[in-house]
Design a protein around this motif. Structure first.
Motif, mmCIF file in Angstrom:
data_model
loop_
_atom_site.group_PDB
_atom_site.id
_atom_site.type_symbol
_atom_site.label_atom_id
_atom_site.label_comp_id
_atom_site.label_asym_id
_atom_site.label_seq_id
_atom_site.Cartn_x
_atom_site.Cartn_y
_atom_site.Cartn_z
ATOM 1 N N UNK A 236 8.811 11.492 77.730
ATOM 2 C CA UNK A 236 10.235 11.360 77.391
ATOM 3 C C UNK A 236 10.717 12.539 76.570
ATOM 4 N N UNK A 237 9.831 13.064 75.699
ATOM 5 C CA UNK A 237 10.246 14.140 74.802
ATOM 6 C C UNK A 237 10.115 15.534 75.407
ATOM 7 N N UNK A 238 9.866 15.639 76.715
ATOM 8 C CA UNK A 238 9.903 16.951 77.365
ATOM 9 C C UNK A 238 11.007 17.030 78.407
ATOM 10 N N UNK A 239 11.877 16.027 78.429
ATOM 11 C CA UNK A 239 12.966 16.000 79.411
ATOM 12 C C UNK A 239 13.940 17.163 79.215
ATOM 13 N N UNK A 240 14.213 17.532 77.949
ATOM 14 C CA UNK A 240 15.145 18.635 77.703
ATOM 15 C C UNK A 240 14.601 19.941 78.251
ATOM 16 N N UNK A 241 13.315 20.244 77.958
ATOM 17 C CA UNK A 241 12.696 21.456 78.502
ATOM 18 C C UNK A 241 12.663 21.393 80.022
ATOM 19 N N UNK A 242 12.370 20.214 80.561
ATOM 20 C CA UNK A 242 12.326 20.047 82.013
ATOM 21 C C UNK A 242 13.683 20.367 82.641
ATOM 22 N N UNK A 243 14.753 19.854 82.054
ATOM 23 C CA UNK A 243 16.092 20.114 82.603
ATOM 24 C C UNK A 243 16.447 21.592 82.521
#
Length: 228
Positions: free
Chosen positions: A136-143
């Protein structure tokens, strides 16, 4: 079985990389003898496609070890299906439809390497599998990464596969995708942070780099881990 050396991927690690394209349709069980490769009982029970993929990977491994001047360049398989590399060597093997690769080096310290080839997922798969591959906490980097590449989940999935292979010799047990978090990226390298203590040498906070390449409908990743 017909095999052809390929230069589709560049090698970003100081190790011997061999990439082969192979024709699974031309495979026959006798191909193991033709390439002087052991034919494990477990593989004999597999479907022909799986036998061809296994053989192609072992041919790559033998060629990589031969380039290192290893006397007996044969990679056997342990009961847990992990490749058994010759003494004082280490490496990694991967394959997908019609292409296989292996990388190898001389073991001068506690070292692991992982490589992975994947077919790019369909957009529907990328959407469906996000919760299985991403924290959940890597969604920003993923986007943000998705603004740079067309198939971000395929790349991250492959990268985490390579991380698992590279760290396995130091961890000696299975660990899931949630143990690595994407924290940085550029045009050729992804940086992950290990989020749990996995072993003496693999502790929470460890940073791991993974080289990645997108070629046609394939992604290729490489990860080298060295303990000091």
């Amino acid at each position: 079985m017909q095999v052809i050396k390929s230069s589709v991927f560049k090698n970003h690690l100081p190790l011997e990389l061999v990439v082969l394209e192979f024709d699974a349709d031309s495979y026959e069980p006798q191909s193991f003898d033709l390439f002087n490769q052991p034919f494990p009982e477990r593989i004999k029970k597999a479907v022909l496609k799986r036998q061809a993929e296994y053989l192609a990977g072992r041919i790559c491994a033998t060629q990589a070890l031969t380039a290192l001047n290893i006397d007996n360049p044969i990679v056997h398989t342990a009961d847990d299906r992990v490749p058994i590399w010759p003494t004082e060597t280490f490496g990694s093997i991967t394959h997908t439809k019609g292409i296989a690769a292996a990388i190898a080096g001389i073991q001068d310290c506690a070292t692991g390497v992982g490589i992975d080839i994947e077919k790019l997922m369909k957009d529907s798969q990328e959407t469906k599998l996000q919760t299985h591959i991403l924290r959940d906490d890597e969604k920003t980097q993923f986007n943000d990464f998705g603004k740079q590449v067309t198939h971000p989940l395929s790349v991250i999935f492959s990268a985490k596969e390579s991380i698992f292979k590279a760290l396995y010799p130091s961890v000696k047990k299975y660990f899931g995708f949630d143990k690595a978090k994407l924290i940085e990226f550029n045009e050729t390298v992804l940086t992950f942070e290990i989020m749990h203590n996995l072993s003496k040498h693999v502790q929470s906070g460890l940073k791991v780099n993974v080289h990645y390449q997108l070629v046609d409908d394939l992604v290729f990743t490489q990860c080298l881990f060295t303990t000091t």
